[in-house]
Design an enzyme around this catalytic site. Structure first.
Site, short mmCIF file in Angstrom:
data_model
loop_
_atom_site.label_atom_id
_atom_site.label_comp_id
_atom_site.label_asym_id
_atom_site.label_seq_id
_atom_site.Cartn_x
_atom_site.Cartn_y
_atom_site.Cartn_z
N GLU A 259 0.85 -1.19 0.00
CA GLU A 259 0.00 0.00 0.00
C GLU A 259 0.88 1.24 0.00
O GLU A 259 1.92 1.27 0.66
CB GLU A 259 -0.92 -0.01 1.23
CG GLU A 259 -1.94 1.12 1.27
CD GLU A 259 -1.42 2.37 1.96
OE1 GLU A 259 -2.00 3.46 1.74
OE2 GLU A 259 -0.42 2.26 2.71
N SER A 260 0.48 2.26 -0.78
CA SER A 260 1.21 3.52 -0.86
C SER A 260 2.64 3.27 -1.32
O SER A 260 2.86 2.70 -2.39
CB SER A 260 1.15 4.23 0.50
OG SER A 260 1.62 5.55 0.40
#
Length: 578
Positions: A259-260
């Site tokens: 994520e990210s």
């Protein structure tokens, strides 16, 4: 109302991958778990089950973990030699063969964290609430240390060598500046996989951050020591290939998930080595991240020079060698003084993966266009309002002229004035078109806030995702999603990282899809559980929409929002990478 705002602030901050720290773990209550008769967990739930700690033998070493419900947890296993002393700012070196007995029941220390500061809250009660929570949580982060390259494995208790279970490797986010795996409780994922009768093994890894992991500059390029954080991750993936069978995993069935910054990392592992993943993974999941618009590592020369100046290495004949030798506290103070992702420059980050000639040999968009991409099935998605959190610091941008100056100074310093003018046509000075999207005239933190939020979110998150799907979905199985929940959060809406609540919290549909994808390379699984999620088709793009609705929390919707704007953003990114 105040209580609700504080609760929303807590959710937003706690979901931030940047705060992936050893504070409270996400947990699933026993009452939320379904009772299953799968043999993988049949002997772990009994009240009379033995409580002795589980053990795994690696090389000539014995590793002792702990049992939690239906899972065995082995935490803080070193996968590389400590990157300290002369090994600072060098590629990671694998550990020597293991010997002796190791008690691996706690997470290893976080890699050194860059100091996090929030922008001036001004009159925003929400940002004041978030600021207080951030300060509290950040003070509670597990002490960091340069000796931090550890890996964690969570497996079903009944799994053993020969079980050949699929493996899900988690890469945390945090802007390549802060974070760690310890907030993400892999036991919730493994337990849920057993409930679904789709058992997986969960692995999470540490990697170097900020200036220690992503130092740019000519000196770094010449020494071939760029993108060390990505090299740490790659070595951890090789560790999985070597040892995961001892835990009951199948090294041929690895899915990488992030994520990210973790999702960006996943995309770059797909592009490294001209797209040859070297058998390290067979599937990829990206939440809020993709092949970002970065250029040569020398584009970040100013940050190398800053570190050299702040550490007192300016007049040394070999500044890189000097950076290796300065006391850790001196290096850390300089790193803390550099811009973080809440600085005025926003998502034009100081510490980023860049083209170093070794790990990355060309800008990511070039790799996508040339087909230098791992041909593996993919899930990729975004939160609707990706740029809102990172635009609070730009409240003083109040006019069209200010907006143009900001873009010229930070996002596209080499672009022509006419190109920036054309860009602003696609992102008009109308808050109804800005982010948080679909909120009309609400959330106007400042005159240009929603416009800035739309631009930042599209350049760094939405644009790369749609660019990847546009050119790759016809060549490799791909599924897209958009997270639109928590839209009523003041000012930030469906903000960056809020989807993590669904990935690791109770009742998470995304988590279930990802578990089935890990097992079957298809998020729908073989039984078609949940709403049927169609593959992304460039001719008629559809995505899974997770929305705030009691009746229809999941729908399939068109994935063609802001098509012309995102195409223009992609073209500018190719011409003017960061």
């Amino acid at each position: 109302m105040l209580a609700k705002r504080v609760t929303l602030a807590l959710l937003a901050v706690r979901a931030l991958s940047a705060l992936a720290s050893p504070v409270e773990h996400f947990t699933v209550q026993d009452s939320d778990r379904h009772q299953v008769s799968d043999s993988m967990c049949s002997d772990t739930e009994s009240a009379t089950a033995p409580t002795q700690n589980p053990e795994v033998r690696l090389d000539d070493g014995l590793f002792v973990g702990y049992r939690k419900g239906k899972t065995d947890n082995f935490l803080g296993i070193a996968f590389a030699l400590p990157p300290t002393g002369d090994r600072r700012l060098r590629p990671p070196q694998p550990t020597r063969p293991y010997v002796g007995t190791h008690y691996v029941q706690e997470y290893g220390k976080s890699c050194p964290q860059q100091a996090l500061t929030l922008p001036n809250a001004g009159d925003s009660q929400l940002m004041k609430d978030i600021g207080k929570v951030v300060d509290t949580l950040y003070e509670g982060i597990t002490p960091s240390d340069e000796d931090c390259l550890t890996i964690n494995v969570v497996k079903p208790s009944a799994a053993k060598p020969g079980s050949k279970l699929p493996v899900l490797v988690w890469i945390f986010g945090g802007g390549f500046e802060i974070g760690g795996p310890s907030t993400y409780d892999g036991a919730t994922v493994v337990s849920r996989s057993l409930d679904l009768k789709q058992p997986v093994i969960f692995v999470s890894i540490n990697y170097r951050l900020s200036a220690l992991g992503f130092l740019p500059g000519k000196e770094v390029k010449d020494a071939k020591v760029g993108n060390l954080g990505l090299q740490d991750q790659r070595l951890a993936l090789k560790w999985v290939q070597t040892y995961i069978e001892e835990f009951g995993g199948d090294p041929k069935k690895v899915t990488i998930w992030g994520e990210s910054a973790g999702a960006i990392s996943v995309s770059l592992h797909m592009l490294a080595n001209n797209g040859n993943q070297e058998g390290l993974f067979r599937g990829a999941v990206m939440q809020s991240g993709g092949p970002i618009p970065v250029g040569d590592i020398e584009h970040g020369q100013q940050y190398y020079d800053f570190m050299v100046k702040e550490t007192g290495c300016t007049h040394q004949p070999d500044t890189l060698d000097c950076l290796r030798k300065v006391p850790y506290n001196t290096f850390k103070r300089a790193m803390d003084a550099s811009p973080n992702f809440f600085a005025y420059q926003g998502l034009v980050l100081a510490w980023l993966p860049r083209v170093d000639g070794v790990f990355l040999t060309e800008p990511p968009q070039y790799s996508v266009l040339r087909g230098h991409v791992s041909d593996v099935p993919v899930i990729t998605g975004n939160c609707d309002d990706e740029g809102s959190l990172f635009s609070v610091s730009t409240k003083n941008i109040s006019t069209n002229a200010d907006m143009k100056d900001y873009l010229k100074l930070y996002m596209m310093p080499n672009a022509k004035d006419s190109e920036i003018d054309d860009l602003l046509v696609h992102y008009p000075d109308d808050p109804r078109a800005g982010s948080p999207f679909d909120t009309g005239l609400k959330n106007m933190l400042s005159p240009q806030f929603k416009r800035t939020a739309a631009l930042q979110g599209d350049f760094v998150f939405h644009g790369p995702r749609r660019f990847f799907l546009k050119y790759r979905a016809s060549k490799q199985n791909s599924w897209g999603f958009v997270w639109k929940r928590l839209k009523d959060t003041p000012f930030i809406g469906s903000a960056h990282a809020t989807d993590l609540i669904n990935s690791f919290g109770p009742g998470g549909e995304l988590r279930d899809y990802i578990i089935r994808f890990t097992n079957n390379l298809d998020p729908n699984g073989r039984e078609g559980l949940g709403i049927q999620w169609p593959k992304w088709d460039p001719a008629k793009p559809k995505a899974l929409i997770l929305q705030e609705s009691a009746l229809f929390p999941l729908i399939i919707g068109d994935d063609n929002y802001r098509s012309r704007a995102l195409d223009y953003v992609a073209n500018l990114s190719i011409r003017y990478p960061i």
